[in-house]
Write a protein that holds these residues in place. Structure first.
Motif: not given
Length: 389
Positions: A342-351
């Protein structure tokens, strides 16, 4: 697992000083089931690694220890052959490859273990092969370059594990570069590095929990179906040696002669090569949204045309698709289980991880394993046994 634990076990068992090596597993951003069709792949080495302590022992016996399995296997160098110890075969196959290249391999001791999840599609087998190949190359001063070592690892997998894998896994383990993905042309063996915007986006793996075996009949069956497709194409286009040489128009024209199943396999491979090229162009332009769309397209092809996905992998991709910060998702590896990438924006990884865990638990009443990966360099010697991973 700290390399220190592997080194300490080596000292306790064998009492001499080993060479210490780390060999990474890999992710593949895009380009699945293309490598054995002379196609394009876009892997990277990651911080899930196998660690080795290896030393020559002055005898004619190879002594292998799987630290994680608490199991050992000894064999005389002259008697190296596939064994019933399945884990040992990946190592024995490497020894046999050195012998095939004219190297008189002496007795050696090897303890290995690590944190590459087995059966999750991160190529633990290739890391095992490449780590030992690198160690023997260093200890015996044989001077093989990294591409040769990768091919030796691949042949070890073919001959001792019975898996007719392409070259991607071994190549990625040996040729990784921190902060980059690397496009390998499996026809020419040319390769090129592309920067991955790791400060903006991370690659998160979600494990379906379904164990797959690359040695399953389906993997080798896909290879046979591709070969059948090439044979059909060659009747009208004798210059075609592999699906890499075929155009989509040529495959479409051969639909009836191939039959629907073989046609779909071939269509997928030709389109996947195109998606790899599109992803590389997008990386150069730092257009990560386009990279993500190529990943979604790859999954659809693997699911519908190549038919190597499974319900759990499909569900994970659909769970990820609407989440904030997700640019792309697809199944990764041979298929029939393992992980999605999954390619995920850094700021959204935890969520993202929290939402995926919740959705997976609701659907499957089980805990989702996720892996937050960092792109690292390829196989290397470790100078300090206190280095951990």
């Amino acid at each position: 697992m700290p390399i220190a634990a592997i080194a300490a076990d080596f000292h306790r068992r064998f009492g001499h000083e080993p060479l210490l090596v780390r060999a990474p597993g890999r992710i593949n951003l895009i380009g699945e089931h293309t490598d054995y069709n002379d196609g394009l792949v876009l892997p990277a080495a990651i911080n899930k690694e196998i660690f080795f302590a290896v030393g020559l022992n002055g005898s004619d016996t190879v002594r292998l220890v799987s630290f994680d399995k608490a199991d050992a296997y000894d064999v005389a160098v002259a008697d190296v052959a596939p064994s019933k110890h399945l884990w040992a075969n990946y190592l024995l196959g490497v020894v046999a490859q050195f012998q095939k290249h004219g190297v008189a391999v002496p007795g050696f001791d090897c303890v290995f273990g690590g944190n590459v999840p087995m059966g999750a599609g991160m190529s633990s087998s290739a890391a095992i092969e490449c780590g030992l190949a690198f160690a023997l190359n260093e200890l015996l001063h044989t001077g093989f370059d990294r591409m040769t070592l990768a091919k030796m690892g691949q042949q070890a997998e073919h001959t001792y594990a019975g898996v007719m894998s392409g070259l991607m896994d071994q190549f990625a383990s040996l040729h990784g570069r921190a902060g980059h993905v690397v496009r390998l042309d499996c026809r020419s063996f040319d390769y090129e590095y592309f920067p991955f915007a790791a400060d903006q986006y991370h690659l998160v793996l979600c494990n379906s929990g379904v164990k797959h075996s690359l040695a399953s009949s389906e993997y080798n069956k896909r290879r046979q179906e591709c070969t059948q497709g090439v044979a059909v194409l060659q009747k009208t286009h004798p210059e075609i040696k592999s699906l890499r040489d075929a155009t989509l128009a040529q495959v479409e024209a051969a639909h009836d002669a191939m039959g629907d199943v073989v046609y779909r396999r071939c269509r997928y491979v030709v389109q996947e090569n195109q998606r790899v090229q599109e992803a590389c162009d997008a990386l150069k332009a730092n257009d990560m949204a386009a990279v993500g769309q190529a990943m979604f397209g790859s999954h659809a092809g693997l699911r519908d045309d190549y038919q190597v996905s499974c319900p759990e992998l499909d569900a994970l991709v659909e769970m990820a698709r609407p989440l904030p910060g997700v640019l792309g998702a697809r199944m990764m590896g041979g298929g029939f289980g393992g992980c999605t990438i999954n390619l995920v924006a850094v700021a959204e990884v935890d969520a993202f991880v929290a939402a995926m865990e919740k959705a997976f638990e609701l659907r499957y009443h089980d805990k989702l394993e996720t892996y937050h990966t960092v792109i690292v360099g390829g196989v290397s010697e470790l100078r300090d046994a206190t280095v951990a991973a």
